[in-house]
Design an enzyme around this catalytic site. Structure first.
Site, PDB file in Angstrom:
ATOM      1  CD  GLU A  99      -7.434   3.310   0.418  1.00 50.67           C
ATOM      2  OE1 GLU A  99      -6.416   2.637   0.727  1.00 50.67           O
ATOM      3  OE2 GLU A  99      -7.741   3.519  -0.763  1.00 50.67           O
ATOM      4  CB  SER A 140      -0.914   0.029   1.212  1.00 51.49           C
ATOM      5  OG  SER A 140      -1.642   1.250   1.215  1.00 51.49           O
ATOM      6  CG  HIS A 189      -4.712  -0.942   4.026  1.00 50.24           C
ATOM      7  ND1 HIS A 189      -4.934  -0.403   2.765  1.00 50.24           N
ATOM      8  CD2 HIS A 189      -3.953  -0.041   4.674  1.00 50.24           C
ATOM      9  CE1 HIS A 189      -4.323   0.763   2.679  1.00 50.24           C
ATOM     10  NE2 HIS A 189      -3.714   1.011   3.809  1.00 50.24           N
ATOM     11  CG  ASN A 190      -7.030  -1.535  -0.440  1.00 50.19           C
ATOM     12  OD1 ASN A 190      -6.013  -1.426   0.249  1.00 50.19           O
ATOM     13  ND2 ASN A 190      -6.994  -1.524  -1.750  1.00 50.19           N
ATOM     14  CE  LYS A 193      -2.996  -2.382  -0.393  1.00 51.14           C
ATOM     15  NZ  LYS A 193      -3.412  -2.435  -1.712  1.00 51.14           N
TER      16      LYS A 193
HETATM   17  P1  NDP Z   1      -1.395  -1.995 -13.880  1.00 52.85           P
HETATM   18  O1  NDP Z   1      -2.330  -2.654 -12.938  1.00 52.85           O
HETATM   19  O2  NDP Z   1      -1.882  -0.887 -14.706  1.00 52.85           O
HETATM   20  O3  NDP Z   1      -0.740  -3.130 -14.812  1.00 52.85           O
HETATM   21  C1  NDP Z   1       0.120  -2.813 -15.885  1.00 52.85           C
HETATM   22  C2  NDP Z   1       1.243  -3.801 -15.957  1.00 52.85           C
HETATM   23  O4  NDP Z   1       0.725  -5.135 -16.090  1.00 52.85           O
HETATM   24  C3  NDP Z   1       2.119  -3.559 -17.161  1.00 52.85           C
HETATM   25  O5  NDP Z   1       3.469  -3.780 -16.799  1.00 52.85           O
HETATM   26  C4  NDP Z   1       1.618  -4.600 -18.143  1.00 52.85           C
HETATM   27  O6  NDP Z   1       2.578  -4.974 -19.108  1.00 52.85           O
HETATM   28  C5  NDP Z   1       1.375  -5.749 -17.208  1.00 52.85           C
HETATM   29  N1  NDP Z   1       0.526  -6.782 -17.768  1.00 52.85           N
HETATM   30  C6  NDP Z   1      -0.808  -6.709 -18.010  1.00 52.85           C
HETATM   31  N2  NDP Z   1      -1.249  -7.869 -18.520  1.00 52.85           N
HETATM   32  C7  NDP Z   1      -0.189  -8.707 -18.612  1.00 52.85           C
HETATM   33  C8  NDP Z   1      -0.011 -10.056 -19.048  1.00 52.85           C
HETATM   34  N3  NDP Z   1      -1.043 -10.785 -19.464  1.00 52.85           N
HETATM   35  N4  NDP Z   1       1.233 -10.568 -18.991  1.00 52.85           N
HETATM   36  C9  NDP Z   1       2.264  -9.841 -18.548  1.00 52.85           C
HETATM   37  N5  NDP Z   1       2.170  -8.580 -18.118  1.00 52.85           N
HETATM   38  C10 NDP Z   1       0.944  -8.015 -18.144  1.00 52.85           C
HETATM   39  O7  NDP Z   1      -0.078  -1.489 -13.075  1.00 52.85           O
HETATM   40  P2  NDP Z   1       0.079  -0.739 -11.693  1.00 52.85           P
HETATM   41  O8  NDP Z   1       1.523  -0.465 -11.558  1.00 52.85           O
HETATM   42  O9  NDP Z   1      -0.896   0.372 -11.525  1.00 52.85           O
HETATM   43  O10 NDP Z   1      -0.333  -1.838 -10.614  1.00 52.85           O
HETATM   44  C11 NDP Z   1       0.322  -3.096 -10.523  1.00 52.85           C
HETATM   45  C12 NDP Z   1      -0.341  -3.921  -9.442  1.00 52.85           C
HETATM   46  O11 NDP Z   1      -0.221  -3.241  -8.197  1.00 52.85           O
HETATM   47  C13 NDP Z   1      -1.832  -4.153  -9.664  1.00 52.85           C
HETATM   48  O12 NDP Z   1      -2.181  -5.423  -9.212  1.00 52.85           O
HETATM   49  C14 NDP Z   1      -2.474  -3.100  -8.786  1.00 52.85           C
HETATM   50  O13 NDP Z   1      -3.768  -3.466  -8.384  1.00 52.85           O
HETATM   51  C15 NDP Z   1      -1.500  -3.055  -7.622  1.00 52.85           C
HETATM   52  N6  NDP Z   1      -1.471  -1.821  -6.877  1.00 52.85           N
HETATM   53  C16 NDP Z   1      -1.560  -0.614  -7.502  1.00 52.85           C
HETATM   54  C17 NDP Z   1      -1.531   0.562  -6.784  1.00 52.85           C
HETATM   55  C18 NDP Z   1      -1.597   1.863  -7.466  1.00 52.85           C
HETATM   56  O14 NDP Z   1      -1.653   2.893  -6.761  1.00 52.85           O
HETATM   57  N7  NDP Z   1      -1.574   1.921  -8.783  1.00 52.85           N
HETATM   58  C19 NDP Z   1      -1.394   0.548  -5.316  1.00 52.85           C
HETATM   59  C20 NDP Z   1      -1.227  -0.757  -4.766  1.00 52.85           C
HETATM   60  C21 NDP Z   1      -1.291  -1.884  -5.528  1.00 52.85           C
HETATM   61  P3  NDP Z   1       2.621  -4.246 -20.575  1.00 52.85           P
HETATM   62  O15 NDP Z   1       3.469  -3.015 -20.375  1.00 52.85           O
HETATM   63  O16 NDP Z   1       3.229  -5.255 -21.426  1.00 52.85           O
HETATM   64  O17 NDP Z   1       1.195  -3.922 -20.929  1.00 52.85           O
END
Ligand code: NDP
Length: 474
Positions: free
Chosen positions: A189, A128, A185-186, A182
Site C-alpha cells: 500500500e 484491512s 499488504h500495508n 497484513k
Molecule cells: P485504537 O488503535 O485507537 O485503540 C483504541 C481502543 O484501544 C479503545 O477501545 C481503547 O479503550 C483500547 N485500549 C487502549 N489501551 C488499552 C488497554 N491498555 N487496555 C484495554 N483497552 C485499551 O482503535 P482503532 O479502532 O483505530 O484500531 C484498533 C486496532 O485495529 C489497532 O491495532 C489498529 O492498528 C488496527 N487497525 C486500524 C485500522 C484503522 O483504519 N483505524 C485499520 C486496520 C487495523 P478505551 O476506550 O478504554 O481507551
C-alpha cells in the site's frame, strides 16, 4: 443465550466490526475498557442486531458460547498484551483469542506460542479496509492453528468482503502468518501510494496541470489496467476544493507524510530476510524525507536543472500511466517475494495466489490487477518472480520504453521519482546477464579476504592481493 462471538475494544474498528457481525445475524458480545464507550455503542446501535453488552472482562468472557471466540480490537503493543492476559485468565481450553489489530508478526508468534501452552488458541488476524471495510466487509488475513480456523473461519468469511461470491478471507498459515501478510499488504500500500503521488507530481510539474485536471487524468486511468480503490480515491482527493480558502485541497495540506509503522516493519523484515523490496523502502524513505522540514528549507538553495517542463503533454500522460503500471507490477512482485521468503523461513506454506484472491476486495490495495496476480500463480504456483509471468512480462515489455522516458524526463527536469526509478533499476538489474556484483566480490576479497567463487570452477578462492597476486583455493 450466549454470544457467537465477542469484540473487545470499541473504537473505530471494533465498533464497526461488531456491527458487521450483528448485521450478519450473529449474536455479538461487546466490551470496552472504558465502559462509557460500551454504553454509547449500545445507545447508538442496539437496534441493528443482537448485542450482549458486558461491563467487565469476566462478564464478557462468560457471555460467549464455547468454544469462546473473543476478538481484540485495541491499540497494538502493550495494550494488546494486557487484554490478552485478562481474557486468558477467564478462558478454558479450546477457547480462542483473535487479535484483529495491527500487531507485529513476531509478537503474534510469541503470543500464539504462549497461549498454546495454556491450551488456548490465538489467532492473529490482519484486517484491512479501515473503518468502512470493518463495517461492510474487510479483507481478513487470519493466522493461527488450522483447528482454530475450522470453527472461526466460517464466521470471518461471513463478514468479509466478497468478490465474485468468494470471501476475501482465507486461513493464511500458522502463528504469525496472517499478521505478516497484513504487514506486507500495508507495505505494498505504501509503494502503491508513492507511485501515485509521483505520477501526480511529475505531471503537475512537467505540464502545469491543475489538481482538478489531474483528477480527470486519474479518473480516466481508473477505467483501464490501473483500476483500483487507491486510484479512485486519488480522483476524489485531487478534485476536492478547500471550503475555507477555495483553493485545491491538496495545496492547503502540509506536505509532511506521517506513518504508523507497518511500512517500516515491512522493510525491517525484508532486510532480515534479504529480500529487495526497493519499492516499499523508497516509499518509507520518501515519507521520512518529507518529514525533515529544516533540511528541506536549507536545501532549497541547492542548484536545480535549467529545464523545468516537458514538451509533449498527451504523450507524457500516457507514458506516466504506463510507468505507473510497470512500477506497480515490480512493487507487487517484490511484496510477494517477501511473503514467499518468510513462508519458507517460518514454515508457513502460504499460497500466494490465495493472498491475491483475498486482496481483491475489502482492503486498501484492492484492484482489478490482483485478479491477474491470482491467475499468474494459478497457472504456475512456483513462479520465481511475478515479472516473468507471461501476462506481466508482456505488460512490462509494452511499458518499458515509456517507463524509461518518464524516469529520464523526471531526472532532466528535477522531479524526484524514487518509486519509478528504483522499480526500473530493479527490473533492469534482474534481467541482466552479468551484474557488477562480480567487481564487488573482487573488492571484498581485496580488502577483507572475503573470497569469491569462479564462473568456471567449483569452490571458494582468494587472491593474495598484497603479495604475489596468485589465486589459491580458500
Ligand atoms: P485504537 O488503535 O485507537 O485503540 C483504541 C481502543 O484501544 C479503545 O477501545 C481503547 O479503550 C483500547 N485500549 C487502549 N489501551 C488499552 C488497554 N491498555 N487496555 C484495554 N483497552 C485499551 O482503535 P482503532 O479502532 O483505530 O484500531 C484498533 C486496532 O485495529 C489497532 O491495532 C489498529 O492498528 C488496527 N487497525 C486500524 C485500522 C484503522 O483504519 N483505524 C485499520 C486496520 C487495523 P478505551 O476506550 O478504554 O481507551
Amino acid at each position: 443465550d450466549k454470544a457467537d462471538i465477542g469484540v473487545t475494544g470499541l473504537a473505530t474498528m471494533g465498533r464497526n466490526l461488531a456491527r458487521n457481525f450483528a448485521h450478519h445475524g450473529h449474536v455479538v458480545a461487546v466490551h470496552n475498557r472504558t465502559q462509557n464507550r460500551t454504553t454509547a455503542f449500545m445507545d447508538q446501535h442496539r437496534d441493528e442486531g443482537a448485542f450482549l453488552a458486558a461491563g467487565s472482562v469476566e462478564e464478557f468472557v462468560a457471555s460467549l458460547r464455547r468454544p469462546r471466540k473473543a476478538i481484540i480490537m485495541v491499540k497494538a503493543g502493550a495494550p494488546t498484551d494486557a487484554v490478552i492476559e485478562e481474557l486468558a485468565a477467564h478462558m478454558e481450553p479450546g477457547d480462542m483469542i483473535i487479535d484483529g489489530g495491527n500487531a507485529l508478526y513476531a509478537d503474534t508468534r510469541r503470543r500464539e506460542a504462549a497461549l498454546r501452552e495454556r491450551g488456548l488458541h490465538f489467532v492473529g488476524a490482519g484486517i484491512s479496509g479501515g473503518e468502512e471495510g470493518a463495517l461492510n466487509g474487510p479483507s481478513i488475513m487470519p493466522g493461527g492453528a488450522p483447528e482454530a480456523y475450522e470453527t472461526l473461519g466460517p464466521l470471518l468469511e461471513d463478514v468479509a468482503a466478497k468478490v465474485d461470491g468468494t470471501p476475501c478471507c482465507v486461513h493464511v498459515g500458522p502463528d504469525g502468518a496472517g499478521h505478516f501478510v497484513k504487514m506486507v499488504h500495508n507495505g505494498i500500500e505504501y509503494s502503491d501510494m508513492q507511485l501515485i503521488v509521483e505520477s501526480y507530481d511529475l505531471l503537475r510539474q512537467a505540464l502545469g496541470l491543475s489538481p482538478q485536471e489531474l483528477a480527470d487524468v486519474f479518473r480516466e486511468w481508473n477505467r483501464g489496467d490501473l483500476e483500483s480503490y487507491l486510484i479512485e480515491i486519488t480522483t476524489e482527493v485531487l478534485g476536492h476544493t478547500d471550503a475555507a480558502t477555495g483553493r485545491p485541497f491538496v495545496d492547503v495540506v502540509v506536505d509532511q507524510a506521517e506513518q504508523k509503522g507497518t511500512g517500516r516493519w515491512t522493510v525491517q523484515s525484508a532486510l532480515d530476510l534479504g529480500v529487495p523490496v526497493t519499492g516499499i523502502a523508497e516509499a518509507v524513505f520518501a515519507r521520512a524525507l518529507s518529514g525533515h522540514p529544516d533540511q528541506r528549507t536549507a536545501a532549497r538553495s541547492l542548484a536545480g536543472p535549467q529545464e523545468k517542463g516537458a514538451a509533449d503533454g498527451a504523450d507524457l500522460v500516457e507514458d506516466v500511466r504506463r510507468a505507473l503500471y510497470a512500477s506497480k507490477i515490480v512493487a507487487y512482485a517484490q511484496g510477494f517475494d517477501q511473503i514467499a521468503a518468510a513462508s519458507a523461513e517460518y514454515g508457513w506454506s502460504i499460497d500466494p495466489g490465495a493472498m491475491a484472491t483475498i486482496w481483491r476486495g475489502g482492503c486498501i490495495i484492492r484492484a482489478r490487477f490482483l485478479d491477474r496476480i491470482r491467475e499468474a500463480y494459478e497457472a504456475r504456483p512456483t513462479l520465481p518472480t511475478l515479472l516473468v509471468d507471461p501476462t506481466f512480462a508482456a505488460a512490462l515489455a509494452d511499458a518499458q520504453v515509456s517507463w524509461r522516458r518518464v524516469v529520464a524526463t523526471a531526472a532532466t527536469i528535477g522531479v524526484p521519482t524514487p518509486g519509478f526509478s528504483s522499480a526500473l533499476a530493479y527490473y533492469d538489474a534482474l534481467r541482466r546477464d552479468r551484474l557488477p556484483a562480480a567487481l564487488l566480490q573482487g573488492l571484498r576479497d581485496y580488502f577483507g579476504a572475503h573470497t569469491y567463487r569462479r564462473v568456471d570452477r567449483e569452490g571458494a578462492f582468494h587472491t593474495d592481493w598484497s603479495g604475489d597476486r596468485v589465486e589459491r583455493p580458500a
